[in-house]
Write a protein that holds these residues in place. Structure first.
Motif, PDB file in Angstrom:
ATOM      1  N   CYS A  93     -21.052 -66.050  39.284  1.00 33.75           N
ATOM      2  CA  CYS A  93     -21.692 -65.526  38.079  1.00 33.75           C
ATOM      3  C   CYS A  93     -20.626 -65.135  37.056  1.00 33.75           C
ATOM      4  O   CYS A  93     -19.570 -64.598  37.414  1.00 33.75           O
ATOM      5  N   ALA A  94     -20.904 -65.397  35.783  1.00 33.82           N
ATOM      6  CA  ALA A  94     -19.953 -65.041  34.719  1.00 33.82           C
ATOM      7  C   ALA A  94     -19.650 -63.557  34.691  1.00 33.82           C
ATOM      8  O   ALA A  94     -18.568 -63.143  34.278  1.00 33.82           O
ATOM      9  N   GLY A  95     -20.616 -62.736  35.151  1.00 30.08           N
ATOM     10  CA  GLY A  95     -20.431 -61.288  35.136  1.00 30.08           C
ATOM     11  C   GLY A  95     -19.861 -60.715  36.415  1.00 30.08           C
ATOM     12  O   GLY A  95     -19.829 -59.490  36.586  1.00 30.08           O
ATOM     13  N   ASN A  96     -19.398 -61.580  37.328  1.00 31.34           N
ATOM     14  CA  ASN A  96     -18.819 -61.078  38.568  1.00 31.34           C
ATOM     15  C   ASN A  96     -17.638 -60.154  38.256  1.00 31.34           C
ATOM     16  O   ASN A  96     -16.733 -60.529  37.505  1.00 31.34           O
ATOM     17  N   GLY A  97     -17.655 -58.946  38.826  1.00 32.06           N
ATOM     18  CA  GLY A  97     -16.620 -57.950  38.544  1.00 32.06           C
ATOM     19  C   GLY A  97     -16.929 -57.054  37.362  1.00 32.06           C
ATOM     20  O   GLY A  97     -16.108 -56.207  37.006  1.00 32.06           O
ATOM     21  N   THR A 326      -7.907 -56.251  31.904  1.00 33.80           N
ATOM     22  CA  THR A 326      -8.600 -57.337  31.223  1.00 33.80           C
ATOM     23  C   THR A 326      -9.093 -56.853  29.860  1.00 33.80           C
ATOM     24  O   THR A 326      -9.708 -55.788  29.777  1.00 33.80           O
ATOM     25  N   PRO A 327      -8.840 -57.586  28.784  1.00 37.63           N
ATOM     26  CA  PRO A 327      -9.412 -57.198  27.489  1.00 37.63           C
ATOM     27  C   PRO A 327     -10.924 -57.056  27.601  1.00 37.63           C
ATOM     28  O   PRO A 327     -11.590 -57.863  28.246  1.00 37.63           O
ATOM     29  N   HIS A 328     -11.460 -56.012  26.980  1.00 34.81           N
ATOM     30  CA  HIS A 328     -12.890 -55.741  27.120  1.00 34.81           C
ATOM     31  C   HIS A 328     -13.717 -56.882  26.555  1.00 34.81           C
ATOM     32  O   HIS A 328     -13.416 -57.432  25.489  1.00 34.81           O
ATOM     33  N   HIS A 329     -14.767 -57.235  27.293  1.00 36.94           N
ATOM     34  CA  HIS A 329     -15.688 -58.276  26.844  1.00 36.94           C
ATOM     35  C   HIS A 329     -17.036 -57.611  26.552  1.00 36.94           C
ATOM     36  O   HIS A 329     -17.552 -56.869  27.397  1.00 36.94           O
ATOM     37  N   PRO A 330     -17.635 -57.863  25.394  1.00 37.66           N
ATOM     38  CA  PRO A 330     -18.872 -57.161  25.032  1.00 37.66           C
ATOM     39  C   PRO A 330     -20.026 -57.408  25.987  1.00 37.66           C
ATOM     40  O   PRO A 330     -20.926 -56.572  26.098  1.00 37.66           O
ATOM     41  N   PHE A 331     -20.015 -58.547  26.703  1.00 39.53           N
ATOM     42  CA  PHE A 331     -21.075 -58.843  27.670  1.00 39.53           C
ATOM     43  C   PHE A 331     -20.612 -58.608  29.111  1.00 39.53           C
ATOM     44  O   PHE A 331     -21.368 -58.861  30.041  1.00 39.53           O
ATOM     45  N   GLY A 332     -19.379 -58.181  29.285  1.00 39.60           N
ATOM     46  CA  GLY A 332     -18.883 -57.919  30.629  1.00 39.60           C
ATOM     47  C   GLY A 332     -18.531 -59.151  31.427  1.00 39.60           C
ATOM     48  O   GLY A 332     -18.483 -59.112  32.656  1.00 39.60           O
ATOM     49  N   TYR A 333     -18.237 -60.254  30.764  1.00 37.57           N
ATOM     50  CA  TYR A 333     -17.878 -61.482  31.471  1.00 37.57           C
ATOM     51  C   TYR A 333     -16.376 -61.526  31.756  1.00 37.57           C
ATOM     52  O   TYR A 333     -15.579 -60.821  31.151  1.00 37.57           O
ATOM     53  N   HIS A 334     -16.023 -62.407  32.697  1.00 35.34           N
ATOM     54  CA  HIS A 334     -14.632 -62.794  32.946  1.00 35.34           C
ATOM     55  C   HIS A 334     -13.702 -61.622  33.246  1.00 35.34           C
ATOM     56  O   HIS A 334     -12.562 -61.594  32.789  1.00 35.34           O
TER      57      HIS A 334
END
Length: 348
Positions: A93-97, A326-334
């Protein structure tokens, strides 16, 4: 549907999963002692609505669109009679982690708060998508391929669908009908699903029933609103240990884990047993399977009782090494930063 394929959806075993609404995250300790592949009963589940039970005798895979010369449809038996390929591929899933954006970096991200268990590696068997597209007469000016699932429409957005560029569709994408040597279970896409190596899990559409091939770029809510600008998965690592596991002091332990990347095989894994102060190279056996994960292990004989933080970082064939932040991602991906895994050392 035959009795062998009429699988009933049963409650997931609690000791193997962490439940998250209609989805279930694999507990990493449930992989301890397992082989290379994730058993079906441990493979994570991610649904946007609910698992459909599809009658294989009436199911058809429809191929259509301006990018095809000979649109048509195929039955389950026809698909299974086509030339097949078997591949070991990770789906993640893209949101893993995602939950570690909040717990480690202090800024929570919206969405399902996965730990690291929204990933699994299976041995998939099916028909290369390029074979089906050639059978349908794919045109040289085709641009995008839009696979669509047969699960219930998600809110007002319709059926789950996400476009692929023709270059990827004609490369290594599989229309899979078996998982670990058996027909796909309903939770994992029966009767057929896409398997898109290296890409975010949403690209591997389950319960596949429709493929549009267009001579223009295609869009859907699943590449504009929900999963914009995410394709290839980054490199990650996980320990096959419970969170806050207790280990006996003065005893030799072998710690096991796995690392994976959407950019190719993992070439190196380093482990820290002291919260990142020092690092040691992990050991591994067997060949590196491209597109899947690398199991590894390292010895540790802790002497000091109390809390400890374990960390693992991997480097893949592209040269990418897991960062500490990890640079923050607005959707919590990657989320690909090194995860801080807490354990406790106690006297026996």
């Amino acid at each position: 549907m035959t009795q062998a394929l009429a699988t009933i959806v049963k409650p997931l075993p609690e000791h193997l999963f962490i439940r998250r609404d209609v989805s279930a995250e694999m507990r990493w300790e449930a992989m301890a002692g397992q082989g290379y592949h994730t058993p079906v009963d441990r493979f994570f589940v991610r649904n946007h609505t609910h698992t459909p039970l599809i009658d294989v005798t009436t199911w058809r895979l429809r191929l259509h669109g301006a990018g095809l010369r000979c649109p048509g449809e195929f039955s389950y038996d026809q698909v299974r009679a086509m030339p097949s390929r078997t591949m070991d591929v990770a789906i993640e899933c893209a949101g893993n982690g995602r939950r570690f954006y909040g717990t480690q970096q202090g800024v929570e991200a919206p969405g399902m708060q996965w730990g690291l268990g929204a990933v699994g590696v299976a041995r998939w068997r099916g028909v290369p998508l390029r074979y089906l597209l050639r059978q349908a007469g794919i045109r040289p000016d085709a641009v995008d391929v839009l696979p669509q699932g047969l699960d219930a429409p998600f809110e007002h957005y319709g059926h789950v669908r996400r476009p692929l560029p023709v270059a990827k569709a004609m490369d290594d994408v599989l229309v899979a009908y078996e998982m670990n040597g058996r027909p796909l279970p309903p939770d994992h896409g029966f009767p057929v699903r896409l398997v898109v190596p290296g890409w975010v899990g949403i690209a591997s559409i389950k319960w596949l029933g429709d493929i549009e091939v267009a001579t223009r770029e295609l869009f859907s809510p699943w590449n504009t609103e929900f999963y914009p600008d995410v394709t290839t998965q980054p490199v990650k690592s996980a320990f096959e240990l419970p969170w806050y596991a207790t280990l006996e002091a003065g005893r030799a332990h072998i710690l096991h884990g796995r690392s994976w990347s959407g950019n190719g095989r993992v070439t190196r894994v380093e482990v820290s047993l002291d919260g990142g102060h020092t690092w040691r190279r992990a050991e591994h056996h067997g060949k590196h399977l491209v597109g899947a994960w690398l199991p590894w292990h390292i010895g540790w004989a802790p002497r000091q009782v109390g809390p400890h933080v374990l960390m693992a970082r991997a480097t893949d064939a592209s040269g990418r090494t897991q960062p500490l932040v990890t640079p923050h991602h607005p959707f919590g991906y990657h989320f690909d930063a090194v995860v801080q895994h807490p354990v406790k050392v106690a006297r026996g």
